[in-house]
Enzyme design. Structure first.
Site, PDB file in Angstrom:
ATOM      1  N   LYS A   1       0.943  -1.211  -0.073  1.00 13.67           N
ATOM      2  CA  LYS A   1      -0.100   0.093   0.003  1.00 13.67           C
ATOM      3  C   LYS A   1       0.983   1.171  -0.107  1.00 13.67           C
ATOM      4  CE  LYS A   1      -3.710  -2.605  -0.486  1.00 13.67           C
ATOM      5  NZ  LYS A   1      -4.326  -3.078   0.264  1.00 13.67           N
TER       6      LYS A   1
HETATM    7  C1  LIG Z   1      -5.438  -4.302   0.823  1.00 16.15           C
HETATM    8  C2  LIG Z   1      -7.060  -3.967   0.668  1.00 16.15           C
HETATM    9  C3  LIG Z   1      -7.870  -4.584   1.862  1.00 16.15           C
HETATM   10  C4  LIG Z   1      -7.263  -5.209   3.090  1.00 16.15           C
HETATM   11  O1  LIG Z   1      -6.172  -4.609   3.509  1.00 16.15           O
HETATM   12  P1  LIG Z   1      -5.215  -5.464   4.499  1.00 16.15           P
HETATM   13  O2  LIG Z   1      -4.479  -4.277   5.356  1.00 16.15           O
HETATM   14  O3  LIG Z   1      -4.300  -6.349   3.853  1.00 16.15           O
HETATM   15  O4  LIG Z   1      -6.205  -6.098   5.546  1.00 16.15           O
HETATM   16  C5  LIG Z   1      -9.100  -3.966   1.922  1.00 16.15           C
HETATM   17  N1  LIG Z   1      -9.615  -3.287   0.982  1.00 16.15           N
HETATM   18  C6  LIG Z   1      -8.834  -3.061  -0.214  1.00 16.15           C
HETATM   19  C7  LIG Z   1      -9.640  -2.521  -1.415  1.00 16.15           C
HETATM   20  C8  LIG Z   1      -7.704  -3.534  -0.526  1.00 16.15           C
HETATM   21  O5  LIG Z   1      -7.207  -3.258  -1.592  1.00 16.15           O
END
Ligand SMILES: *Cc1c(COP(=O)(O)O)cnc(C)c1O
Length: 400
Positions: free
Chosen positions: A185
């Site tokens: 992210k």
């Molecule tokens: C990555 C992601 C998540 C989950 O995030 P985590 O921190 O890995 O649990 C949820 N929603 C979207 C749209 C994502 O891209």
């Protein structure tokens, strides 16, 4: 052609993060403590929200936020199909029903689609700020208000995204906003997440539910000023963030604006260098919101480009360029297709998007040479690439 493989994504971990993690490891305090509290306060300030609760993933953030809003059996929660499975899985965990709706050409849920999906059982909405660009929240809040629905924003891609001049998280019209610090992210703690909210009562409940439902966390029990006593009033989750992760997060947050600036710079290069390629559509920015390009999603029109999407991905891989697809729409997964009975015909826009989307590499540590390699590889694949037997057959088939 490049001699080494360019991954579609890499984290940017600097010396400050490493030093802070080492300092934490030597400090004698590894679980939730003062660095987590500091990280919460700094994220709250950054997104302009009064309360932030750190958790160990965005999935946990979504789960605990919905739980704190008492979403449960018999309730329906509206989610877009163009998202990661976590958005809808947490609804299933709570015994509620995810109601999956189509998106618009930008990949976002719309107020119209929400309005059409509302039933007497609808309790909440989960808009996803796809790829780092905000949904049309004014229209969505208007529908939510009119129908008395809760709004929990999936901002996994959107720390730093603005809508009408304000950060995602700054509006007091949503109940909770959930951010991700997963390794891919915009900023990362390895694994991690954050819930922000403007509601003090909800913030307290989320905090309690994120640590077993206990009235005091370990810092409040084990330190000199703390007490061994606590009460458990409901069955919570084990979702707290560790001090080691917060150590990473504190420094990643300080670098975030620089990361986002570099992301936008790379996106501008792609926009300039890749425009005008037949059959290739690039993201278009909207005037009232920024795009922080968590993802750079392009769309290949199999009828007009030299290659279809799958072959394009393979050709780029052969040229040492990694890509990914965001996302396989929820309705295509066996869980949602078979258990909840969705089919492709209900999602014409997402289906059309899904046939052609791929995400090009875009992250702050890419060098200008890396960016140029991607540009060259896309050009050599889509503008002068010779038709292979397979692609000719595919084009013939598509033309029928
Ligand atoms: C990555 C992601 C998540 C989950 O995030 P985590 O921190 O890995 O649990 C949820 N929603 C979207 C749209 C994502 O891209």
């Amino acid at each position: 052609m490049r001699t080494t493989f360019l991954p579609y994504c890499l984290p940017s971990i600097g010396d400050d993060e490493i030093a802070e993690v080492v300092d934490t490891l030597k400090s004698g305090w590894l679980t939730t403590g003062p660095k987590v509290r500091q990280f919460e306060e700094e994220v709250a300030k950054y997104v302009d929200s009064p309360h932030a609760i750190a958790v160990n993933s965005c999935t946990a953030a979504l789960h605990v936020a919905l739980a704190a809003l008492d979403i449960g059996p018999g309730d329906e929660v509206i989610v877009p199909t163009m998202t990661f499975c976590a958005t809808a899985n947490v609804v299933v965990h709570l015994g509620a029903t995810p109601v999956i709706v189509d998106v618009d050409e930008t990949g976002h849920i719309t107020a119209d689609a929400i309005e059409r999906a509302i039933t007497p059982r609808t309790k909440a909405l989960l808009p996803v700020h796809y790829a780092g660009e905000a949904c049309s929240m004014d229209e969505i809040f208007e529908v939510a208000r009119r129908h008395g629905l809760r709004v929990v924003e999936d901002a996994a891609h959107a720390i730093g995204t603005t809508y009408k001049g304000r950060k995602v998280g700054a509006s007091d019209q949503s109940d909770a906003v959930c951010f991700s610090f997963y390794a891919t992210k915009n900023m990362t703690t390895g694994e991690g997440g954050m819930v922000t909210t403007h509601n003090q009562v909800l913030a307290d409940r989320i905090r309690t539910l994120s640590l077993h439902g206990m009235s005091h966390n370990a810092w409040n029990r084990y330190t000199k000023t703390g007490s061994w006593q606590y009460e458990v009033s409901e069955a919570g989750f084990k979702y707290n963030l560790s001090e080691i992760q917060a150590a990473l997060g504190i420094h990643q947050l300080r670098r975030l604006d620089g990361f986002l600036q570099r992301r936008r710079e790379i996106a501008a290069t792609y926009a300039r260098e890749l425009s005008g390629i037949p059959g290739l559509s690039l993201p278009r920015e909207q005037a009232d919101r920024n795009h922080i390009y968590h993802l750079y999603v392009v769309w290949v029109d199999g009828n007009q480009a030299l290659l279809g999407r799958d072959e394009f991905i393979q050709k780029l891989k052969d040229l040492n360029i990694g890509t990914s697809v965001h996302f396989i729409p929820l309705h295509r997964h066996p869980l949602y297709r078979d258990r909840f009975g969705y089919c492709a015909e209900q999602f014409p826009v997402a289906e059309r998007l899904f046939q052609g989307i791929l995400s090009l590499p875009l992250y702050p540590s890419m060098s200008d040479a890396d960016v140029a390699d991607v540009v060259d590889a896309v050009h050599s694949t889509l503008t002068s690439g010779r038709l292979t037997a397979a692609s000719t057959a595919e084009r013939y088939w598509r033309a029928l």
